[in-house]
Design a protein around this motif. Structure first.
Motif, PDB file in Angstrom:
ATOM      1  N   PRO A   1       0.837  -1.201   0.000  1.00  0.00           N
ATOM      2  CA  PRO A   1       0.000   0.000   0.000  1.00  0.00           C
ATOM      3  C   PRO A   1       0.871   1.248   0.000  1.00  0.00           C
ATOM      4  O   PRO A   1       2.035   1.197   0.402  1.00  0.00           O
ATOM      5  N   PRO A   2       0.350   2.382  -0.458  1.00  0.00           N
ATOM      6  CA  PRO A   2       1.152   3.604  -0.509  1.00  0.00           C
ATOM      7  C   PRO A   2       1.520   4.062   0.895  1.00  0.00           C
ATOM      8  O   PRO A   2       0.807   3.815   1.875  1.00  0.00           O
ATOM      9  N   ALA A   3       2.678   4.780   0.963  1.00  0.00           N
ATOM     10  CA  ALA A   3       3.149   5.254   2.258  1.00  0.00           C
ATOM     11  C   ALA A   3       2.235   6.333   2.819  1.00  0.00           C
ATOM     12  O   ALA A   3       2.058   6.436   4.032  1.00  0.00           O
ATOM     13  N   SER A   4       1.637   7.169   1.934  1.00  0.00           N
ATOM     14  CA  SER A   4       0.761   8.257   2.370  1.00  0.00           C
ATOM     15  C   SER A   4      -0.676   7.934   1.967  1.00  0.00           C
ATOM     16  O   SER A   4      -0.953   7.705   0.791  1.00  0.00           O
ATOM     17  N   SER A   5      -1.590   7.901   2.953  1.00  0.00           N
ATOM     18  CA  SER A   5      -2.986   7.556   2.656  1.00  0.00           C
ATOM     19  C   SER A   5      -3.758   8.801   2.233  1.00  0.00           C
ATOM     20  O   SER A   5      -4.748   9.202   2.851  1.00  0.00           O
ATOM     21  N   THR A   6      -3.298   9.445   1.161  1.00  0.00           N
ATOM     22  CA  THR A   6      -3.967  10.584   0.568  1.00  0.00           C
ATOM     23  C   THR A   6      -4.168  10.295  -0.910  1.00  0.00           C
ATOM     24  O   THR A   6      -3.586   9.340  -1.461  1.00  0.00           O
ATOM     25  N   VAL A   7      -4.968  11.112  -1.569  1.00  0.00           N
ATOM     26  CA  VAL A   7      -5.196  10.919  -2.998  1.00  0.00           C
ATOM     27  C   VAL A   7      -3.885  11.042  -3.764  1.00  0.00           C
ATOM     28  O   VAL A   7      -3.580  10.234  -4.650  1.00  0.00           O
ATOM     29  N   LYS A   8      -3.073  12.049  -3.395  1.00  0.00           N
ATOM     30  CA  LYS A   8      -1.780  12.217  -4.087  1.00  0.00           C
ATOM     31  C   LYS A   8      -0.862  11.043  -3.818  1.00  0.00           C
ATOM     32  O   LYS A   8      -0.123  10.579  -4.710  1.00  0.00           O
ATOM     33  N   GLY A   9      -0.884  10.521  -2.578  1.00  0.00           N
ATOM     34  CA  GLY A   9      -0.050   9.364  -2.259  1.00  0.00           C
ATOM     35  C   GLY A   9      -0.448   8.150  -3.084  1.00  0.00           C
ATOM     36  O   GLY A   9       0.421   7.437  -3.610  1.00  0.00           O
ATOM     37  N   TYR A  10      -1.757   7.914  -3.212  1.00  0.00           N
ATOM     38  CA  TYR A  10      -2.224   6.804  -4.047  1.00  0.00           C
ATOM     39  C   TYR A  10      -1.887   7.018  -5.509  1.00  0.00           C
ATOM     40  O   TYR A  10      -1.526   6.073  -6.223  1.00  0.00           O
ATOM     41  N   ASP A  11      -1.979   8.258  -5.981  1.00  0.00           N
ATOM     42  CA  ASP A  11      -1.650   8.541  -7.390  1.00  0.00           C
ATOM     43  C   ASP A  11      -0.179   8.262  -7.664  1.00  0.00           C
ATOM     44  O   ASP A  11       0.175   7.699  -8.724  1.00  0.00           O
ATOM     45  N   ARG A  12       0.723   8.648  -6.744  1.00  0.00           N
ATOM     46  CA  ARG A  12       2.150   8.357  -6.935  1.00  0.00           C
ATOM     47  C   ARG A  12       2.385   6.856  -6.928  1.00  0.00           C
ATOM     48  O   ARG A  12       3.150   6.319  -7.750  1.00  0.00           O
ATOM     49  N   PHE A  13       1.723   6.140  -6.013  1.00  0.00           N
ATOM     50  CA  PHE A  13       1.886   4.686  -5.937  1.00  0.00           C
ATOM     51  C   PHE A  13       1.421   4.029  -7.236  1.00  0.00           C
ATOM     52  O   PHE A  13       2.108   3.151  -7.778  1.00  0.00           O
ATOM     53  N   LEU A  14       0.264   4.444  -7.754  1.00  0.00           N
ATOM     54  CA  LEU A  14      -0.259   3.843  -8.989  1.00  0.00           C
ATOM     55  C   LEU A  14       0.630   4.155 -10.174  1.00  0.00           C
ATOM     56  O   LEU A  14       0.844   3.306 -11.060  1.00  0.00           O
ATOM     57  N   ALA A  15       1.197   5.398 -10.229  1.00  0.00           N
ATOM     58  CA  ALA A  15       2.087   5.765 -11.332  1.00  0.00           C
ATOM     59  C   ALA A  15       3.359   4.921 -11.308  1.00  0.00           C
ATOM     60  O   ALA A  15       3.826   4.427 -12.353  1.00  0.00           O
ATOM     61  N   ASN A  16       3.931   4.720 -10.135  1.00  0.00           N
ATOM     62  CA  ASN A  16       5.145   3.897 -10.024  1.00  0.00           C
ATOM     63  C   ASN A  16       4.845   2.438 -10.366  1.00  0.00           C
ATOM     64  O   ASN A  16       5.647   1.747 -10.997  1.00  0.00           O
ATOM     65  N   TYR A  17       3.681   1.948  -9.950  1.00  0.00           N
ATOM     66  CA  TYR A  17       3.314   0.557 -10.212  1.00  0.00           C
ATOM     67  C   TYR A  17       3.089   0.329 -11.706  1.00  0.00           C
ATOM     68  O   TYR A  17       3.473  -0.699 -12.253  1.00  0.00           O
ATOM     69  N   GLU A  18       2.462   1.323 -12.357  1.00  0.00           N
ATOM     70  CA  GLU A  18       2.213   1.183 -13.794  1.00  0.00           C
ATOM     71  C   GLU A  18       3.523   1.187 -14.567  1.00  0.00           C
ATOM     72  O   GLU A  18       3.645   0.546 -15.618  1.00  0.00           O
ATOM     73  N   ALA A  19       4.539   1.915 -14.050  1.00  0.00           N
ATOM     74  CA  ALA A  19       5.832   1.985 -14.741  1.00  0.00           C
ATOM     75  C   ALA A  19       6.543   0.644 -14.768  1.00  0.00           C
ATOM     76  O   ALA A  19       7.403   0.397 -15.619  1.00  0.00           O
ATOM     77  N   THR A  20       6.183  -0.251 -13.849  1.00  0.00           N
ATOM     78  CA  THR A  20       6.828  -1.573 -13.828  1.00  0.00           C
ATOM     79  C   THR A  20       6.299  -2.486 -14.925  1.00  0.00           C
ATOM     80  O   THR A  20       6.895  -3.532 -15.201  1.00  0.00           O
ATOM     81  N   GLY A  21       5.154  -2.117 -15.533  1.00  0.00           N
ATOM     82  CA  GLY A  21       4.587  -2.946 -16.590  1.00  0.00           C
ATOM     83  C   GLY A  21       3.822  -4.138 -16.099  1.00  0.00           C
ATOM     84  O   GLY A  21       3.466  -5.046 -16.867  1.00  0.00           O
ATOM     85  N   VAL A  22       3.551  -4.214 -14.795  1.00  0.00           N
ATOM     86  CA  VAL A  22       2.819  -5.337 -14.215  1.00  0.00           C
ATOM     87  C   VAL A  22       1.327  -5.184 -14.530  1.00  0.00           C
ATOM     88  O   VAL A  22       0.818  -4.085 -14.761  1.00  0.00           O
ATOM     89  N   ASN A  23       0.620  -6.303 -14.544  1.00  0.00           N
ATOM     90  CA  ASN A  23      -0.823  -6.302 -14.820  1.00  0.00           C
ATOM     91  C   ASN A  23      -1.556  -5.348 -13.865  1.00  0.00           C
ATOM     92  O   ASN A  23      -1.420  -5.447 -12.639  1.00  0.00           O
ATOM     93  N   GLN A  24      -2.330  -4.428 -14.448  1.00  0.00           N
ATOM     94  CA  GLN A  24      -3.030  -3.412 -13.662  1.00  0.00           C
ATOM     95  C   GLN A  24      -4.404  -3.860 -13.167  1.00  0.00           C
ATOM     96  O   GLN A  24      -5.090  -3.095 -12.489  1.00  0.00           O
ATOM     97  N   HIS A  25      -4.836  -5.047 -13.532  1.00  0.00           N
ATOM     98  CA  HIS A  25      -6.198  -5.491 -13.226  1.00  0.00           C
ATOM     99  C   HIS A  25      -6.243  -6.630 -12.226  1.00  0.00           C
ATOM    100  O   HIS A  25      -7.216  -7.382 -12.182  1.00  0.00           O
ATOM    101  N   THR A  26      -5.207  -6.770 -11.425  1.00  0.00           N
ATOM    102  CA  THR A  26      -5.235  -7.772 -10.367  1.00  0.00           C
ATOM    103  C   THR A  26      -6.174  -7.321  -9.256  1.00  0.00           C
ATOM    104  O   THR A  26      -6.533  -6.142  -9.154  1.00  0.00           O
ATOM    105  N   SER A  27      -6.593  -8.264  -8.413  1.00  0.00           N
ATOM    106  CA  SER A  27      -7.491  -7.928  -7.307  1.00  0.00           C
ATOM    107  C   SER A  27      -6.844  -6.906  -6.378  1.00  0.00           C
ATOM    108  O   SER A  27      -7.518  -6.034  -5.816  1.00  0.00           O
ATOM    109  N   PHE A  28      -5.502  -7.016  -6.199  1.00  0.00           N
ATOM    110  CA  PHE A  28      -4.801  -6.058  -5.349  1.00  0.00           C
ATOM    111  C   PHE A  28      -4.923  -4.638  -5.915  1.00  0.00           C
ATOM    112  O   PHE A  28      -5.228  -3.683  -5.185  1.00  0.00           O
ATOM    113  N   MET A  29      -4.688  -4.479  -7.220  1.00  0.00           N
ATOM    114  CA  MET A  29      -4.737  -3.146  -7.832  1.00  0.00           C
ATOM    115  C   MET A  29      -6.160  -2.583  -7.813  1.00  0.00           C
ATOM    116  O   MET A  29      -6.367  -1.372  -7.646  1.00  0.00           O
TER     117      MET A  29
END
Length: 539
Positions: A1-29
């Motif tokens: 989970p993102p380090a900061s539980s804010t909208v911006k924190g989640y947005d940074r986490f999702l941007a970094n996760y998408e950069a890895t090229g991993v499947n974006q539609h897992t139950s976790f995501m």
């Protein structure tokens, strides 16, 4: 989970996760995105408030009642409802999930929907009662062979059975030629049915009563059924059909104290007893919630009987159109119609008044509140000019005169002849002396009589003299004669304006004059300019 539980924190986490090229539609995501959306202001609205927003944005009328056979609006409304619903779903994931999981948003059903949409509605509506339409595409029975085909088609029958098995809250049924809706309507209890509208290709009569204890709206077009046991009606409309007997109709109205709207239009072949027979209930019909009465092309005796018993509130609007051929009770009917709208002026709303007296035709209208139309058959003699004026006065005499005088500021009158027009102006002066604007149309005649009526003072009580329509300031005249000289009407405006400049004249100046058709001398227009009177010439 993102380090900061804010909208911006989640947005940074999702941007970094998408950069890895991993499947974006897992139950976790999906869970991460749902948590991120839950932090948005739109996702924190209380569910009750969100649903209020939905109902405000969605069409208030998901289904509709046809007017005089115009059914395209009825068929199109369900489609427009889902178009609006799918647009709201695109606002946010939270709203989309809320709508998809709430059965009450998925109760509008139509036989015209695609099978995919129907299947989606069946799944998402749960066990909710449906608002259903049964119709054929285009619904033009009289021009298309597909629509005049005998009876129900196999798909229509299956759809109807499935809908009725689920249960309906509103049912709009357009029955094809030879179709029999009885098996779906009668001899079956409909505990949740609130609105029923049936239109039939050719006249059809249902013999068994309707078992719908919660029914509030009933509309029958080219179809009839018994009205027994309907005690919660708020709207009753019968169009192009046979009416129940007079006794049955009065009993139905007496058993419906919550009725807000009564419409009988093009109702014929009425087998009723004489209106004043002992079998007909004579008690008053106290309809405290009645807002609208429409009686058009209904037998004279039935109209007179209903108006004689109907007691409606001040806000009630009435629209009456009746053939008066050979009836000796025309004066009584005019008084009854006037009593029905006795307190219209009390509402304080400004109204326009329209009056037409023509051969075999009288029309009196008070804005959108009341209309009385009396007709004679073409083969009958004229109603009679003098009698027409008396009937109009009888109608207006029953209305609260002081309050109505202050409510009417503009009037529009039509006449066949100038003599009729002068009499109509006298009626206006008698009932609406505060009239500010007058528009009149006339076919032919010598306008000198009109000029004299509007420019000469008349004897009043006490030996004084007064003007007709003393507060008149706007005059609009439409002449059915391109060769007519309008200079006399210009004299009306000039003389009244000149008199207004005198002390104690009691008359207002004409400030605006409109002339339609006819011709006018340039010298007359120059006189208008000198007096500062605004004028407009049309055709």
């Amino acid at each position: 989970p993102p380090a900061s539980s804010t909208v911006k924190g989640y947005d940074r986490f999702l941007a970094n996760y998408e950069a890895t090229g991993v499947n974006q539609h897992t139950s976790f995501m999906i869970q991460v995105k749902q948590r991120r959306n839950a932090l948005l202001p739109i996702g924190r609205l209380p569910r009750e408030l969100t649903h209020l927003v939905f109902h405000f944005v969605l069409p208030h009328q998901r289904l509709g009642r046809p007017d005089c056979g115009e059914l395209t609006r009825v068929i199109g409304l369900p489609i427009r409802y889902y178009l609006a619903l799918f647009k709201i779903r695109q606002v946010s994931h939270c709203w989309d999930q809320d709508i998809c999981s709430t059965p009450s948003f998925w109760t509008v059903m139509s036989s015209l929907f695609t099978k995919a949409l129907q299947d989606l509605i069946w799944r998402r509506s749960g066990n909710m009662a449906l608002d259903a339409v049964v119709a054929r595409n285009g619904y033009c029975f009289w021009t298309n062979e597909e629509h005049t085909a005998q009876g129900w088609k196999e798909g229509e029958t299956a759809y109807l059975e499935q809908v009725m098995e689920r249960g309906v809250r509103e049912l709009y049924m357009h029955v094809p030629k030879g179709g029999d809706p009885s098996r779906y309507i009668t001899n079956v209890l409909h505990p949740r049915l609130a609105k029923l509208h049936i239109s039939h290709y050719n006249f059809f009569s249902i013999a068994s009563p309707l078992l719908a204890p919660q029914l509030t709206d009933l509309y029958l077009n080219n179809c009839s059924l018994p009205l027994d046991g309907l005690t919660k009606l708020q709207s009753l409309a019968l169009h192009s059909t046979t009416c129940p007997t007079l006794v049955q109709l009065l009993q139905t109205l007496a058993a419906s104290p919550l009725l807000e709207e009564l419409q009988l239009t093009w109702v014929g072949d009425i087998h009723h007893t004489q209106p004043f027979d002992g079998d007909v209930p004579g008690e008053p019909l106290n309809m405290a919630y009645l807002d609208k009465v429409v009686l058009e092309h209904v037998p004279f005796d039935l109209v007179a009987c209903l108006l004689d018993r109907l007691v409606a509130p001040a806000r009630c609007r009435s629209f009456i159109d009746v053939n008066i051929k050979g009836s000796p009770n025309k004066p009584l009917l005019c008084q009854q119609a006037g009593r029905l709208c006795r307190s219209l002026g009390v509402t304080g709303k400004k109204l326009n008044f329209s009056l037409t007296i023509r051969c075999r035709f009288i029309l009196v209208a008070l804005g959108d509140k009341s209309r009385l139309c009396l007709r004679e058959n073409e083969e009958e003699h004229d109603v009679g000019f003098s009698q027409s004026s008396k009937l109009v006065r009888l109608f207006l005499n029953e209305i609260d005169k002081p309050s109505l005088q202050d409510s009417i500021e503009e009037s529009w009158v039509w006449a066949d002849s100038v003599s009729q027009l002068v009499e109509e102006i006298d009626i206006l002066d008698e009932f609406f002396p505060n009239l500010c604007s007058l528009r009149f149309e006339v076919d032919n005649g010598d306008f000198d009589a009109v000029v004299r009526a509007l420019t000469e003072t008349n004897p009043l009580a006490g030996g004084s003299h007064g003007w007709l329509l003393p507060k008149l300031s706007t005059l609009w005249v439409n002449l059915d004669d391109d060769d007519f000289a309008c200079d006399g009407l210009i004299d009306v405006a000039i003389k009244r304006s000149q008199a207004a400049a005198l002390p104690l004249s009691g008359v207002s100046p004409i400030v605006k004059l409109t002339l339609v058709h006819g011709n006018v001398q340039r010298e007359s227009l120059a006189r208008l300019d000198e007096m500062g009177i605004t004028y407009h010439l049309d055709a």
